[in-house]
Design a protein around this motif. Structure first.
Motif, PDB file in Angstrom:
ATOM      1  N   GLY A 175       0.899  -1.220  -0.112  1.00 14.56           N
ATOM      2  CA  GLY A 175       0.011  -0.110  -0.003  1.00 14.56           C
ATOM      3  C   GLY A 175       0.859   1.253  -0.074  1.00 14.56           C
ATOM      4  O   GLY A 175       2.114   1.133  -0.394  1.00 14.56           O
ATOM      5  N   GLN A 176       0.307   2.422   0.341  1.00 12.48           N
ATOM      6  CA  GLN A 176       1.064   3.684   0.576  1.00 12.48           C
ATOM      7  C   GLN A 176       1.517   4.037   1.974  1.00 12.48           C
ATOM      8  O   GLN A 176       0.728   3.700   2.841  1.00 12.48           O
ATOM      9  CB  GLN A 176       0.086   4.523   0.242  1.00 12.48           C
ATOM     10  CG  GLN A 176      -0.634   4.627  -1.367  1.00 12.48           C
ATOM     11  CD  GLN A 176       0.038   5.595  -2.170  1.00 12.48           C
ATOM     12  OE1 GLN A 176       0.121   6.744  -1.942  1.00 12.48           O
ATOM     13  NE2 GLN A 176       0.366   5.305  -3.464  1.00 12.48           N
ATOM     14  N   ILE A 177       2.719   4.441   1.949  1.00  8.15           N
ATOM     15  CA  ILE A 177       3.490   4.962   3.128  1.00  8.15           C
ATOM     16  C   ILE A 177       3.568   6.290   2.949  1.00  8.15           C
ATOM     17  O   ILE A 177       4.030   6.954   1.827  1.00  8.15           O
ATOM     18  CB  ILE A 177       4.522   4.392   3.387  1.00  8.15           C
ATOM     19  CG1 ILE A 177       4.720   2.692   3.685  1.00  8.15           C
ATOM     20  CG2 ILE A 177       5.430   5.193   4.557  1.00  8.15           C
ATOM     21  CD1 ILE A 177       6.032   2.162   3.845  1.00  8.15           C
ATOM     22  N   TRP A 178       2.782   7.080   4.050  1.00  7.89           N
ATOM     23  CA  TRP A 178       2.919   8.544   3.903  1.00  7.89           C
ATOM     24  C   TRP A 178       3.598   8.982   5.055  1.00  7.89           C
ATOM     25  O   TRP A 178       3.429   8.545   6.371  1.00  7.89           O
ATOM     26  CB  TRP A 178       1.444   9.050   4.008  1.00  7.89           C
ATOM     27  CG  TRP A 178       0.611   8.830   2.869  1.00  7.89           C
ATOM     28  CD1 TRP A 178       0.817   8.377   1.599  1.00  7.89           C
ATOM     29  CD2 TRP A 178      -0.992   9.215   2.799  1.00  7.89           C
ATOM     30  NE1 TRP A 178      -0.203   8.169   0.824  1.00  7.89           N
ATOM     31  CE2 TRP A 178      -1.381   8.816   1.569  1.00  7.89           C
ATOM     32  CE3 TRP A 178      -1.873   9.872   3.534  1.00  7.89           C
ATOM     33  CZ2 TRP A 178      -2.669   8.849   1.012  1.00  7.89           C
ATOM     34  CZ3 TRP A 178      -3.068   9.990   3.169  1.00  7.89           C
ATOM     35  CH2 TRP A 178      -3.430   9.375   1.920  1.00  7.89           C
ATOM     36  N   SER A 179       4.794   9.794   4.738  1.00  4.61           N
ATOM     37  CA  SER A 179       5.570  10.286   5.935  1.00  4.61           C
ATOM     38  C   SER A 179       4.994  11.724   6.351  1.00  4.61           C
ATOM     39  O   SER A 179       4.894  12.474   5.398  1.00  4.61           O
ATOM     40  CB  SER A 179       7.054  10.433   5.435  1.00  4.61           C
ATOM     41  OG  SER A 179       7.997  10.746   6.521  1.00  4.61           O
ATOM     42  N   GLU A 180       5.289  11.782   7.475  1.00 10.96           N
ATOM     43  CA  GLU A 180       4.697  13.291   8.347  1.00 10.96           C
ATOM     44  C   GLU A 180       5.949  13.857   8.912  1.00 10.96           C
ATOM     45  O   GLU A 180       6.544  13.226   9.663  1.00 10.96           O
ATOM     46  CB  GLU A 180       3.373  13.283   9.390  1.00 10.96           C
ATOM     47  CG  GLU A 180       3.155  14.551   9.830  1.00 10.96           C
ATOM     48  CD  GLU A 180       1.958  14.191  10.776  1.00 10.96           C
ATOM     49  OE1 GLU A 180       2.118  14.257  12.083  1.00 10.96           O
ATOM     50  OE2 GLU A 180       0.731  13.893  10.328  1.00 10.96           O
ATOM     51  N   VAL A 181       6.403  15.094   8.639  1.00 14.79           N
ATOM     52  CA  VAL A 181       7.533  15.990   9.199  1.00 14.79           C
ATOM     53  C   VAL A 181       6.785  16.966   9.935  1.00 14.79           C
ATOM     54  O   VAL A 181       6.472  17.974   9.240  1.00 14.79           O
ATOM     55  CB  VAL A 181       8.334  16.128   8.157  1.00 14.79           C
ATOM     56  CG1 VAL A 181       9.725  16.680   8.827  1.00 14.79           C
ATOM     57  CG2 VAL A 181       9.119  14.995   7.240  1.00 14.79           C
ATOM     58  N   MET A 182       6.819  16.925  11.063  1.00 13.55           N
ATOM     59  CA  MET A 182       6.485  18.086  11.699  1.00 13.55           C
ATOM     60  C   MET A 182       7.561  19.023  12.167  1.00 13.55           C
ATOM     61  O   MET A 182       8.442  18.652  13.034  1.00 13.55           O
ATOM     62  CB  MET A 182       5.599  17.657  13.218  1.00 13.55           C
ATOM     63  CG  MET A 182       4.822  18.863  14.118  1.00 13.55           C
ATOM     64  SD  MET A 182       3.641  19.448  13.031  1.00 13.55           S
ATOM     65  CE  MET A 182       2.144  18.153  13.388  1.00 13.55           C
ATOM     66  N   LEU A 183       7.369  20.303  11.766  1.00 17.09           N
ATOM     67  CA  LEU A 183       8.561  21.274  11.772  1.00 17.09           C
ATOM     68  C   LEU A 183       8.344  22.047  13.133  1.00 17.09           C
ATOM     69  O   LEU A 183       7.400  22.767  13.415  1.00 17.09           O
ATOM     70  CB  LEU A 183       8.576  22.058  10.784  1.00 17.09           C
ATOM     71  CG  LEU A 183       9.124  21.356   9.512  1.00 17.09           C
ATOM     72  CD1 LEU A 183       8.810  22.193   8.171  1.00 17.09           C
ATOM     73  CD2 LEU A 183      10.442  20.637   9.699  1.00 17.09           C
ATOM     74  N   VAL A 184       9.346  22.532  13.860  1.00 11.61           N
ATOM     75  CA  VAL A 184       9.381  23.071  14.955  1.00 11.61           C
ATOM     76  C   VAL A 184      10.448  23.971  14.930  1.00 11.61           C
ATOM     77  O   VAL A 184      11.441  23.908  14.612  1.00 11.61           O
ATOM     78  CB  VAL A 184       9.434  22.367  16.385  1.00 11.61           C
ATOM     79  CG1 VAL A 184       9.580  23.364  17.501  1.00 11.61           C
ATOM     80  CG2 VAL A 184       8.321  21.477  16.727  1.00 11.61           C
ATOM     81  N   ARG A 185      10.058  25.494  15.140  1.00 13.46           N
ATOM     82  CA  ARG A 185      11.033  26.712  14.982  1.00 13.46           C
ATOM     83  C   ARG A 185      12.097  26.383  15.808  1.00 13.46           C
ATOM     84  O   ARG A 185      12.185  26.188  16.903  1.00 13.46           O
ATOM     85  CB  ARG A 185      10.273  27.812  15.397  1.00 13.46           C
ATOM     86  CG  ARG A 185      11.152  29.153  14.795  1.00 13.46           C
ATOM     87  CD  ARG A 185      10.421  30.166  15.414  1.00 13.46           C
ATOM     88  NE  ARG A 185       9.316  30.526  15.024  1.00 13.46           N
ATOM     89  CZ  ARG A 185       8.295  31.585  15.508  1.00 13.46           C
ATOM     90  NH1 ARG A 185       8.831  32.360  16.377  1.00 13.46           N
ATOM     91  NH2 ARG A 185       7.044  31.637  14.860  1.00 13.46           N
TER      92      ARG A 185
END
Length: 322
Positions: A175-185
Motif C-alpha cells: 500500500g501507500q506509506i505517507w510520511s509526516e514531518v512536523m517542523l518546530v521553529r
C-alpha cells in the motif's frame, strides 16, 4: 473502557466521526489506546505530554467491544477512510490485528492508520499493518540527537532501529506509506535538518511526504511553528531527496463537518476532543448545524480548557476526567 448499552442504543466509546482530515477526507476514527500511552513524548503533541511512556503491546480493552462499535458505525455513517488511531500510539494495542482483519472483511472503504512508526520493528505489527491501504508514519528527525530532542522516545527506541523498522515494513507492504514531518521553529526547520531528514526518507521511499507545522496547542508551551519562508525553504530542500511531486505543505487547520450522534451529542464531541482539540467555532458549528441544545457548549467547556495558540482559541480535553 468498556462497551455499554442504553436501552437499545449503543454508546460509542472507541469509534468517532467522521471528522474532516487534511489527508484522508472524511475520516471515521477508531481509537484503540487510552490517554496517553505512547512510546514517544513529542514536544508538539496536541494531546499533551505522555503520561505512560511504554513500548510493549497491551490489550487495553476487549477487541470484541471495538468491533461491535465498528459494525454499527460502518452501516450508518458516510466516510472516506476507516482510520485507526489512539489517544497515544495505536500500534501498542495488542488487539489491533483482529480489528484490521474484521475491517478488511466487513467494509469496503480504504483502511489507514496514524502511527509514529516506531513499533514497526516488531514483525507482528508489520504483519497487522500490511493489510492496510495507507500507513502514515512520522519522521521529524534525521539523527539521534534531534530524534531525542523532538520525539523524546522510549529508551528502547533508537533512531537507527526506528528507521530500520520502517525499511523492513516497506519491503513487505504494497500500500501507500505517507510520511509526516512536523517542523518546530529552531529545532528541525533548518537546511541541515532537511538534509538529514531527506536522507532518512530516502531509505524507506515514502509515497507522500507532508511537511507540517503545529496548528493546535502543543505539549510544550515554547513550541512554535516556523515562519512561512522557512517552511517553503524546507520543502524545497527536502525535494532534493524525495521527488518534488510527492512533497506537500500543510500549514492550516482542517475545515469541514464533524459528525456526532444526535442521540448522544456530548459523548460524540468528547470522543473527538479526546484525540484532537477543536476550535470554539468548530464546536459551535456542530451544535448549530445539528440543532442541538446550546447548553451543550457549557458542558463541553466544563470538561475542557480553553487554550489560545497562534491567535486561535481551542478547547482541549482535560485528561483529569479519565
Amino acid at each position: 473502557m468498556t462497551i455499554s448499552l442504553n436501552r437499545w442504543r449503543l454508546v460509542f466509546h472507541y469509534v468517532f466521526g467522521p471528522v474532516p482530515s487534511r489527508r484522508l477526507g472524511r475520516s471515521m476514527g477508531v481509537n484503540v489506546v487510552p490517554l496517553k500511552y505512547c512510546n514517544f513524548n513529542c514536544i508538539y503533541c496536541q494531546l499533551g505530554r505522555t503520561r505512560y511512556l511504554i513500548n510493549d503491546l497491551r490489550m487495553f480493552s476487549p477487541y470484541e467491544d471495538i468491533i461491535r462499535e465498528m459494525e454499527a458505525a460502518v452501516k450508518s455513517r458516510d466516510y472516506d477512510y476507516l482510520t485507526f488511531i489512539g489517544d497515544g500510539e495505536p500500534t501498542l494495542y495488542a488487539g489491533l490485528g483482529e480489528l484490521v482483519k474484521w475491517a478488511k472483511e466487513n467494509q469496503d472503504k480504504p483502511l489507514a492508520i496514524l502511527t509514529n512508526g516506531a513499533k514497526l520493528t516488531d514483525e507482528r505489527v508489520r504483519d497487522w499493518l500490511s493489510n492496510l491501504d495507507v500507513v502514515k508514519v512520522s519522521t521529524d528527525a534525521g539523527n539521534e540527537r534531534v530524534f531525542r530532542l523532538i520525539n523524546r522516545p522510549h529508551r528502547e527506541v533508537t533512531f537507527e532501529r526506528f528507521i530500520e523498522g520502517i525499511e523492513k515494513f516497506r519491503e513487505v507492504f504494497h500500500g501507500q506509506i505517507w510520511s509526516e514531518v512536523m517542523l518546530v521553529r529552531g529545532v528541525n526547520d533548518n537546511e541541515d535538518e532537511a538534509r538529514h531528514i531527506g536522507e532518512a526518507l530516502r531509505r524507506y521511499k515514502p509515497d507522500r511526504v507532508y511537511a507540517m507545522i503545529p496548528t493546535r496547542p502543543p505539549a510544550e508551551s515554547w513550541v512554535k511553528p516556523p515562519e512561512s519562508n522557512a517552511l517553503i525553504a524546507f520543502a524545497k530542500n527536502l525535494s532534493r531527496y524525495v521527488n518534488s511531486d510527492k512533497v506537500f505543505i500543510i500549514d492550516y487547520v482542517e475545515s469541514g463537518e464533524f459528525h456526532v450522534d444526535k442521540s448522544d451529542p456530548l459523548n460524540g464531541l468528547l470522543n473527538i476532543l479526546r484525540v484532537q482539540p477543536m476550535t470554539v467555532e468548530q464546536v459551535m458549528n456542530v451544535i448549530e448545524r445539528n440543532k442541538l441544545d446550546p447548553l451543550i457548549l457549557d458542558s463541553v467547556r466544563s470538561l475542557t480548557k480553553e487554550v489560545t495558540f497562534n491567535g486561535i482559541k481551542y478547547l482541549v480535553y482535560s485528561s483529569e476526567h479519565d
